[in-house]
Scaffold this motif. Structure first.
Motif, PDB file in Angstrom:
ATOM      1  N   ASP A 179     -27.627 -23.309  55.299  1.00 57.06           N
ATOM      2  CA  ASP A 179     -29.002 -23.336  55.955  1.00 57.06           C
ATOM      3  C   ASP A 179     -29.127 -24.537  56.729  1.00 57.06           C
ATOM      4  O   ASP A 179     -30.453 -24.800  57.236  1.00 57.06           O
ATOM      5  N   ALA A 180     -28.165 -25.204  56.923  1.00 61.64           N
ATOM      6  CA  ALA A 180     -28.271 -26.642  57.828  1.00 61.64           C
ATOM      7  C   ALA A 180     -28.647 -26.201  59.326  1.00 61.64           C
ATOM      8  O   ALA A 180     -28.331 -25.342  59.783  1.00 61.64           O
ATOM      9  N   ALA A 181     -29.243 -27.116  59.903  1.00 63.92           N
ATOM     10  CA  ALA A 181     -29.411 -26.962  61.480  1.00 63.92           C
ATOM     11  C   ALA A 181     -28.020 -27.226  62.074  1.00 63.92           C
ATOM     12  O   ALA A 181     -27.064 -27.855  61.516  1.00 63.92           O
ATOM     13  N   PRO A 182     -27.798 -26.814  63.346  1.00 58.66           N
ATOM     14  CA  PRO A 182     -26.443 -26.639  64.001  1.00 58.66           C
ATOM     15  C   PRO A 182     -25.992 -28.269  64.073  1.00 58.66           C
ATOM     16  O   PRO A 182     -24.721 -28.415  63.933  1.00 58.66           O
ATOM     17  N   THR A 183     -26.734 -29.047  64.260  1.00 62.36           N
ATOM     18  CA  THR A 183     -26.342 -30.496  64.449  1.00 62.36           C
ATOM     19  C   THR A 183     -25.872 -30.908  63.268  1.00 62.36           C
ATOM     20  O   THR A 183     -24.834 -31.714  63.354  1.00 62.36           O
ATOM     21  N   MET A 184     -26.441 -30.632  62.196  1.00 61.82           N
ATOM     22  CA  MET A 184     -25.868 -30.998  60.920  1.00 61.82           C
ATOM     23  C   MET A 184     -24.813 -30.322  60.284  1.00 61.82           C
ATOM     24  O   MET A 184     -24.007 -31.142  59.787  1.00 61.82           O
ATOM     25  N   LYS A 185     -24.631 -28.995  60.832  1.00 59.10           N
ATOM     26  CA  LYS A 185     -23.533 -28.469  60.390  1.00 59.10           C
ATOM     27  C   LYS A 185     -22.147 -29.143  61.325  1.00 59.10           C
ATOM     28  O   LYS A 185     -21.311 -29.517  60.775  1.00 59.10           O
ATOM     29  N   LEU A 186     -22.491 -29.344  62.519  1.00 60.44           N
ATOM     30  CA  LEU A 186     -21.378 -29.989  63.148  1.00 60.44           C
ATOM     31  C   LEU A 186     -21.040 -31.287  62.599  1.00 60.44           C
ATOM     32  O   LEU A 186     -19.758 -31.722  62.578  1.00 60.44           O
ATOM     33  N   LEU A 187     -22.225 -32.297  62.157  1.00 58.93           N
ATOM     34  CA  LEU A 187     -21.761 -33.471  61.470  1.00 58.93           C
ATOM     35  C   LEU A 187     -20.853 -33.041  60.329  1.00 58.93           C
ATOM     36  O   LEU A 187     -20.009 -34.003  59.926  1.00 58.93           O
ATOM     37  N   MET A 188     -21.258 -32.290  59.467  1.00 59.86           N
ATOM     38  CA  MET A 188     -20.622 -31.926  58.306  1.00 59.86           C
ATOM     39  C   MET A 188     -19.117 -31.571  58.690  1.00 59.86           C
ATOM     40  O   MET A 188     -18.095 -32.052  58.003  1.00 59.86           O
ATOM     41  N   VAL A 189     -18.958 -30.900  59.565  1.00 58.74           N
ATOM     42  CA  VAL A 189     -17.512 -30.442  59.982  1.00 58.74           C
ATOM     43  C   VAL A 189     -16.726 -31.573  60.376  1.00 58.74           C
ATOM     44  O   VAL A 189     -15.553 -31.714  60.059  1.00 58.74           O
ATOM     45  N   LEU A 190     -17.436 -32.388  61.333  1.00 54.10           N
ATOM     46  CA  LEU A 190     -16.619 -33.459  61.674  1.00 54.10           C
ATOM     47  C   LEU A 190     -16.192 -34.409  60.505  1.00 54.10           C
ATOM     48  O   LEU A 190     -15.113 -35.006  60.791  1.00 54.10           O
ATOM     49  N   LEU A 191     -17.085 -34.653  59.593  1.00 53.49           N
ATOM     50  CA  LEU A 191     -16.513 -35.658  58.591  1.00 53.49           C
ATOM     51  C   LEU A 191     -15.757 -34.845  57.518  1.00 53.49           C
ATOM     52  O   LEU A 191     -14.615 -35.651  57.252  1.00 53.49           O
ATOM     53  N   ILE A 192     -15.708 -33.668  57.572  1.00 52.17           N
ATOM     54  CA  ILE A 192     -14.439 -32.877  56.708  1.00 52.17           C
ATOM     55  C   ILE A 192     -13.357 -32.996  57.723  1.00 52.17           C
ATOM     56  O   ILE A 192     -12.125 -33.334  57.018  1.00 52.17           O
ATOM     57  N   ALA A 193     -13.375 -32.724  58.787  1.00 51.83           N
ATOM     58  CA  ALA A 193     -12.249 -32.838  59.816  1.00 51.83           C
ATOM     59  C   ALA A 193     -11.580 -34.229  59.556  1.00 51.83           C
ATOM     60  O   ALA A 193     -10.278 -34.402  59.671  1.00 51.83           O
ATOM     61  N   GLY A 194     -12.377 -35.225  59.729  1.00 55.07           N
ATOM     62  CA  GLY A 194     -11.996 -36.681  59.809  1.00 55.07           C
ATOM     63  C   GLY A 194     -11.401 -37.079  58.321  1.00 55.07           C
ATOM     64  O   GLY A 194     -10.332 -37.527  58.371  1.00 55.07           O
ATOM     65  N   MET A 195     -11.881 -36.498  57.148  1.00 51.80           N
ATOM     66  CA  MET A 195     -10.973 -36.785  55.944  1.00 51.80           C
ATOM     67  C   MET A 195      -9.691 -36.214  55.939  1.00 51.80           C
ATOM     68  O   MET A 195      -8.687 -36.700  55.673  1.00 51.80           O
ATOM     69  N   LEU A 196      -9.645 -34.720  56.451  1.00 47.85           N
ATOM     70  CA  LEU A 196      -8.363 -34.073  56.374  1.00 47.85           C
ATOM     71  C   LEU A 196      -7.414 -34.796  57.561  1.00 47.85           C
ATOM     72  O   LEU A 196      -6.181 -35.143  57.141  1.00 47.85           O
ATOM     73  N   ALA A 197      -7.872 -35.372  58.686  1.00 49.39           N
ATOM     74  CA  ALA A 197      -6.942 -35.933  59.640  1.00 49.39           C
ATOM     75  C   ALA A 197      -6.419 -37.288  59.020  1.00 49.39           C
ATOM     76  O   ALA A 197      -5.184 -37.644  59.334  1.00 49.39           O
ATOM     77  N   SER A 198      -7.289 -38.080  58.314  1.00 47.18           N
ATOM     78  CA  SER A 198      -6.755 -39.178  57.763  1.00 47.18           C
ATOM     79  C   SER A 198      -5.892 -39.052  56.550  1.00 47.18           C
ATOM     80  O   SER A 198      -4.667 -39.637  56.532  1.00 47.18           O
ATOM     81  N   MET A 199      -5.774 -37.974  56.018  1.00 47.95           N
ATOM     82  CA  MET A 199      -4.786 -37.701  55.046  1.00 47.95           C
ATOM     83  C   MET A 199      -3.412 -37.399  55.598  1.00 47.95           C
ATOM     84  O   MET A 199      -2.497 -37.445  55.295  1.00 47.95           O
ATOM     85  N   VAL A 200      -3.731 -36.409  56.784  1.00 46.69           N
ATOM     86  CA  VAL A 200      -2.483 -36.005  57.496  1.00 46.69           C
ATOM     87  C   VAL A 200      -1.744 -37.309  58.380  1.00 46.69           C
ATOM     88  O   VAL A 200      -0.590 -37.472  58.198  1.00 46.69           O
ATOM     89  N   ILE A 201      -2.696 -38.330  58.853  1.00 37.43           N
ATOM     90  CA  ILE A 201      -2.085 -39.416  59.264  1.00 37.43           C
ATOM     91  C   ILE A 201      -1.473 -40.231  58.193  1.00 37.43           C
ATOM     92  O   ILE A 201      -0.307 -40.784  58.673  1.00 37.43           O
ATOM     93  N   ALA A 202      -1.941 -40.370  57.194  1.00 31.43           N
ATOM     94  CA  ALA A 202      -1.376 -41.378  56.198  1.00 31.43           C
ATOM     95  C   ALA A 202       0.223 -40.727  55.650  1.00 31.43           C
ATOM     96  O   ALA A 202       1.154 -41.087  55.505  1.00 31.43           O
ATOM     97  N   VAL A 203      -0.110 -39.252  55.391  1.00 21.45           N
ATOM     98  CA  VAL A 203       1.410 -38.665  55.074  1.00 21.45           C
ATOM     99  C   VAL A 203       2.238 -38.649  56.046  1.00 21.45           C
ATOM    100  O   VAL A 203       3.516 -39.097  55.794  1.00 21.45           O
ATOM    101  N   ARG A 204       1.752 -38.640  57.418  1.00 17.55           N
ATOM    102  CA  ARG A 204       3.093 -38.689  58.337  1.00 17.55           C
ATOM    103  C   ARG A 204       3.534 -40.110  58.580  1.00 17.55           C
ATOM    104  O   ARG A 204       4.681 -40.262  58.690  1.00 17.55           O
ATOM    105  N   LYS A 205       2.787 -41.238  58.464  1.00 20.24           N
ATOM    106  CA  LYS A 205       3.206 -42.591  58.639  1.00 20.24           C
ATOM    107  C   LYS A 205       3.957 -43.013  57.452  1.00 20.24           C
ATOM    108  O   LYS A 205       4.966 -43.620  57.477  1.00 20.24           O
ATOM    109  N   ILE A 206       3.655 -42.327  56.249  1.00 22.47           N
ATOM    110  CA  ILE A 206       4.433 -42.577  55.050  1.00 22.47           C
ATOM    111  C   ILE A 206       5.713 -42.062  54.977  1.00 22.47           C
ATOM    112  O   ILE A 206       6.750 -42.539  54.648  1.00 22.47           O
TER     113      ILE A 206
END
Length: 152
Positions: free
Chosen positions: A35-62
């Motif tokens: 039910d969210a507006a498209p801008t809020m959906k984009l914001l939610m997706v970007l935040l979730i993608a940032g979380m996943l990217a940070s975990m991938v970066i951490a695993v890759r560096k470790i």
């Protein structure tokens, strides 16, 4: 619920079309996103993608062995940027709720406002979660760098 099966289709259509008589929809994370507006959906997706990217970066560096690969700047930026983006999204959502309430001109039931408030709280929570995950991943990466550099 068995009563609904015995109602005529026309009466059932009137009940569904009349918001005051309709059953409220359960609010879940899926309905909040849907039910969210498209801008809020984009914001939610970007935040979730940032979380996943940070975990991938951490695993890759470790797991990189002796070579230290990039990604620390992203983790450092997400540590502060995640909560700020979540707060900005929640504030924007709150402003949109207040503008909508001002334009209605009559009292609005809380059940109508609640999904919008839940959307704002979800965006704020995703921002905080992205920041926390980035902080934890950054600590793990810094510990790995310290072990690689300070190893005798």
């Amino acid at each position: 619920m068995a009563v609904l099966h015995r109602l005529s289709p026309a009466l059932l259509g009137v009940l569904v079309a009349t918001p005051a008589l309709a059953q409220p929809q359960a609010v879940t994370l899926g309905t909040i996103f849907g039910d969210a507006a498209p801008t809020m959906k984009l914001l939610m997706v970007l935040l979730i993608a940032g979380m996943l990217a940070s975990m991938v970066i951490a695993v890759r560096k470790i797991m990189a062995g002796p070579a230290l690969v990039g990604g620390s700047a992203f983790l450092s930026a997400l540590r502060l940027g995640g909560p700020l983006i979540g707060l900005l999204g929640a504030a924007f959502n709150g402003v949109m709720i207040l503008i909508g309430l001002a334009n209605v001109g009559e009292p609005v039931p809380f059940a109508v406002i609640a999904p919008g408030l839940a959307e704002g709280a979800t965006i704020a929570m995703l921002g905080l979660l992205a920041g926390v995950i980035a902080v934890i991943c950054n600590w793990a990466v810094e510990a790995r760098i310290d072990r690689a550099i300070l190893r005798p």
